[in-house]
Design a protein around this motif. Structure first.
Motif, PDB file in Angstrom:
ATOM      1  N   MET A  50     -62.175   7.666  60.047  1.00 19.64           N
ATOM      2  CA  MET A  50     -63.080   8.649  59.463  1.00 19.64           C
ATOM      3  C   MET A  50     -63.712   8.134  58.160  1.00 19.64           C
ATOM      4  O   MET A  50     -64.913   8.300  57.926  1.00 19.64           O
ATOM      5  CB  MET A  50     -62.284   9.930  59.198  1.00 19.64           C
ATOM      6  N   THR A  51     -62.915   7.505  57.322  1.00 17.80           N
ATOM      7  CA  THR A  51     -63.442   7.022  56.040  1.00 17.80           C
ATOM      8  C   THR A  51     -64.548   5.988  56.261  1.00 17.80           C
ATOM      9  O   THR A  51     -65.547   5.975  55.547  1.00 17.80           O
ATOM     10  CB  THR A  51     -62.296   6.403  55.203  1.00 17.80           C
ATOM     11  N   ASP A  52     -64.371   5.144  57.281  1.00 21.97           N
ATOM     12  CA  ASP A  52     -65.410   4.140  57.567  1.00 21.97           C
ATOM     13  C   ASP A  52     -66.692   4.806  58.058  1.00 21.97           C
ATOM     14  O   ASP A  52     -67.792   4.400  57.701  1.00 21.97           O
ATOM     15  CB  ASP A  52     -64.900   3.130  58.605  1.00 21.97           C
ATOM     16  N   GLY A 118     -63.246  12.860  53.996  1.00 25.39           N
ATOM     17  CA  GLY A 118     -62.324  12.804  55.133  1.00 25.39           C
ATOM     18  C   GLY A 118     -60.979  13.403  54.745  1.00 25.39           C
ATOM     19  O   GLY A 118     -60.400  14.229  55.465  1.00 25.39           O
ATOM     20  N   GLU A 119     -60.480  13.032  53.578  1.00 27.03           N
ATOM     21  CA  GLU A 119     -59.199  13.560  53.088  1.00 27.03           C
ATOM     22  C   GLU A 119     -59.344  15.054  52.782  1.00 27.03           C
ATOM     23  O   GLU A 119     -58.478  15.863  53.077  1.00 27.03           O
ATOM     24  CB  GLU A 119     -58.769  12.828  51.805  1.00 27.03           C
ATOM     25  N   TYR A 120     -60.503  15.397  52.173  1.00 24.25           N
ATOM     26  CA  TYR A 120     -60.734  16.794  51.787  1.00 24.25           C
ATOM     27  C   TYR A 120     -60.673  17.707  53.023  1.00 24.25           C
ATOM     28  O   TYR A 120     -59.930  18.691  53.053  1.00 24.25           O
ATOM     29  CB  TYR A 120     -62.107  16.907  51.094  1.00 24.25           C
ATOM     30  N   SER A 186     -58.399   2.644  45.532  1.00 22.13           N
ATOM     31  CA  SER A 186     -58.846   1.650  46.504  1.00 22.13           C
ATOM     32  C   SER A 186     -58.389   2.083  47.898  1.00 22.13           C
ATOM     33  O   SER A 186     -57.592   3.018  48.047  1.00 22.13           O
ATOM     34  CB  SER A 186     -58.309   0.265  46.142  1.00 22.13           C
ATOM     35  N   ARG A 187     -58.875   1.397  48.914  1.00 18.78           N
ATOM     36  CA  ARG A 187     -58.597   1.789  50.297  1.00 18.78           C
ATOM     37  C   ARG A 187     -57.088   1.893  50.540  1.00 18.78           C
ATOM     38  O   ARG A 187     -56.311   1.119  50.015  1.00 18.78           O
ATOM     39  CB  ARG A 187     -59.223   0.799  51.287  1.00 18.78           C
ATOM     40  N   GLY A 188     -56.728   2.872  51.342  1.00 17.57           N
ATOM     41  CA  GLY A 188     -55.310   3.118  51.586  1.00 17.57           C
ATOM     42  C   GLY A 188     -54.669   3.903  50.449  1.00 17.57           C
ATOM     43  O   GLY A 188     -53.446   4.071  50.393  1.00 17.57           O
ATOM     44  N   GLY A 189     -55.503   4.426  49.550  1.00 17.16           N
ATOM     45  CA  GLY A 189     -54.999   5.036  48.313  1.00 17.16           C
ATOM     46  C   GLY A 189     -54.306   6.379  48.447  1.00 17.16           C
ATOM     47  O   GLY A 189     -53.772   6.888  47.457  1.00 17.16           O
ATOM     48  N   SER A 190     -54.279   6.963  49.642  1.00 14.64           N
ATOM     49  CA  SER A 190     -53.550   8.235  49.773  1.00 14.64           C
ATOM     50  C   SER A 190     -52.057   8.029  49.501  1.00 14.64           C
ATOM     51  O   SER A 190     -51.358   8.960  49.079  1.00 14.64           O
ATOM     52  CB  SER A 190     -53.723   8.821  51.172  1.00 14.64           C
ATOM     53  N   ASP A 191     -51.584   6.825  49.755  1.00 12.26           N
ATOM     54  CA  ASP A 191     -50.184   6.503  49.417  1.00 12.26           C
ATOM     55  C   ASP A 191     -49.938   6.715  47.928  1.00 12.26           C
ATOM     56  O   ASP A 191     -48.877   7.182  47.520  1.00 12.26           O
ATOM     57  CB  ASP A 191     -49.888   5.025  49.708  1.00 12.26           C
TER      58      ASP A 191
HETATM   59  N1  ASP Z   1     -58.758   7.197  54.110  1.00 13.98           N
HETATM   60  C1  ASP Z   1     -58.668   6.176  53.114  1.00 13.98           C
HETATM   61  C2  ASP Z   1     -58.763   4.819  53.754  1.00 13.98           C
HETATM   62  O1  ASP Z   1     -59.031   4.722  54.938  1.00 13.98           O
HETATM   63  C3  ASP Z   1     -57.446   6.313  52.268  1.00 13.98           C
HETATM   64  C4  ASP Z   1     -56.141   6.361  53.010  1.00 13.98           C
HETATM   65  O2  ASP Z   1     -56.128   6.542  54.228  1.00 13.98           O
HETATM   66  O3  ASP Z   1     -55.121   6.222  52.374  1.00 13.98           O
HETATM   67  O4  ASP Z   1     -58.617   3.829  53.080  1.00 13.98           O
END
Ligand code: ASP
Length: 439
Positions: A50-52, A118-120, A186-191
């Motif tokens: 989704m983010t992409d 996407g997160e929202y 940065s990407r993956g930042g939900s962690d």
């Molecule tokens: N959705 C964001 C990403 O694809 C953040 C995440 O998933 O942690 O990087």
């Protein structure tokens, strides 16, 4: 009862089936009071995250290309989940949310804003599905004007806000600057968001739900059925992640490490599996000799020998300044009495190797200089190695038995890590040999 913060990654909220698994997991334990979610990830290999998709909408918009249909794909994915889960407009008016986003984009909202939607929307949906409160990350996760994360300010605002909600869902990945503009990690930042929430909630554990059963002792693409790691220390994790073993965002460690909160990596698709605990110390009875082995290819080793190197003043300093003037950083620099090796990442070196060699020869005048440009580095990591005799001997014997030549050895001062450099072509064989020697 302690509080658990549960963060669910993109694969855990990729579609309706995943949403219902997430709900079951959350409701199975009432101490899971705060939930942080990513945007829906890939449902299958060729799918787009989704983010992409959202970032692609932004690229189209910036280049004056039509983006409506792309955005419609985003909306359709969320609407399909809402429809199947029976989340009607009375619970969440998705159309109004889509319109708001479209208008903001037309009004020039930046790429961070769009990427964060996407997160929202994911968090809005989960909150509606559970009947829980929604806390917008923009109100509680704070960045300064220059986009630097404000850890302490966030912690006190978030702490106060959480007190007002017994159960709440918070979107991951973003926060806001003082002017209200959205800023993402940065990407993956939900962690990272999950870790920040865990700290503010003073959680007993930060559960990070993903699609694997935690960390494995080796890469399953190289070693067949490697054993899972039940406990790993923050430091061991750092060493293994540096070598490419990665399950979560590196910056997510700091907030919970500081607060002494363990991280538990869990699998949404196998919720009964205990996963991996990342914490300060591994219980003695669970500690193996090694915790894991990981590595990566693509390094260059410059090995030099110079008689009386140890007593030559400023030798190291000159090595550093050569690297510095060529704008190259180094990964390791193991030394002997008259020997020194510099390990460089090939991506970092680019086409600068001839210049570096030339500078070394001219400035340092080594008696011998050898360059290996296709080296793989392998880290064998484990708290259990400390003070235990024979570990290195076993490791080197295992490599020797396979006829693998070791080009470089480095053991960190903490003694929880032995790094060896081998030819790139020996990489997989070496990983298997080390793994098998200790299992
Ligand atoms: N959705 C964001 C990403 O694809 C953040 C995440 O998933 O942690 O990087």
């Amino acid at each position: 009862m302690g509080i658990k913060v549960a963060k669910f990654g993109g694969s855990s909220v990729a579609d309706t089936i995943q949403f219902s698994k997430v709900k079951d997991i959350i409701l199975a334990d009432p101490s899971r009071r705060y939930v942080v979610v990513s945007a829906p990830g890939k449902r299958f290999d060729q799918d787009t995250k989704m983010t992409d998709l959202l970032l692609l909408c932004h690229t189209h918009l910036m280049n004056h290309l039509p983006w409506d249909q792309l955005f419609q794909v985003v909306c359709d994915r969320f609407s399909a989940i809402a429809f199947t889960l029976d989340i009607g407009a009375d619970k969440l008016d998705l159309q109004a949310e889509y319109n708001k986003i479209k208008h903001a984009m037309e009004d020039g909202a930046g790429s961070d804003y769009i990427a964060s939607r996407g997160e929202y929307l994911s968090a809005r949906l989960i909150a509606a599905y559970l009947g829980w409160d929604f806390i917008d990350a923009a109100d509680v996760i704070k960045f300064d004007e220059r986009g630097r994360f404000l850890a302490e300010e966030t912690n006190s605002i978030l702490k106060e806000e959480l007190k007002k909600h017994e159960y709440a869902v918070i979107p991951g990945f973003y926060g806001a600057k003082p002017d209200g503009k959205i800023k993402t990690f940065s990407r993956g930042g939900s962690d990272i968001s999950g870790s920040i929430v865990a700290r503010a909630a003073e959680a007993e554990v930060y559960e990070n739900w993903t699609d694997v059963n935690g960390f494995l002792m080796a890469n399953p693409k190289i070693v067949k059925n490697p054993k899972p790691i039940r406990y790993i220390s923050y430091q061991e994790l750092r060493e293994l992640s540096y070598m490419g073993a990665n399950v979560m965002h590196e910056d997510a460690i700091f907030p919970v490490k500081e607060a002494g909160i363990p991280i538990n990596i869990r699998n949404t698709n196998e919720p009964d599996h205990p996963g991996t605990f990342i914490q300060d110390k591994t219980p003695q009875e669970c500690m193996g000799v090694i915790t894991g082995v990981a590595g990566s290819k693509n390094f260059t080793v410059i090995a030099m020998h110079k008689y009386m190197m140890n007593s030559e003043r400023g030798f190291m300093k000159r090595v550093f300044s050569i690297l510095d003037s060529n704008d190259v950083s180094f990964e390791h620099m193991p030394t002997g009495i008259d020997t020194l090796s510099v390990v460089l990442d090939n991506d970092e070196v680019g086409n600068k190797l001839p210049d570096i060699i030339e500078d070394i020869k001219r400035t340092l005048e080594p008696d011998m200089l050898e360059v290996y440009d296709d080296i793989a580095m392998i880290a064998t990591v484990g708290q259990g190695m400390t003070y235990r005799p024979g570990v290195a001997a076993k490791l080197f014997a295992a490599l020797a038995e396979q006829g693998i030549n070791i080009r470089m050895i480095d053991q960190g001062s903490s003694e929880i890590n032995i790094i060896v450099g081998v030819a790139g072509s020996d990489f997989e064989k070496a990983i298997c040999a080390i793994y098998n020697a200790f299992n």
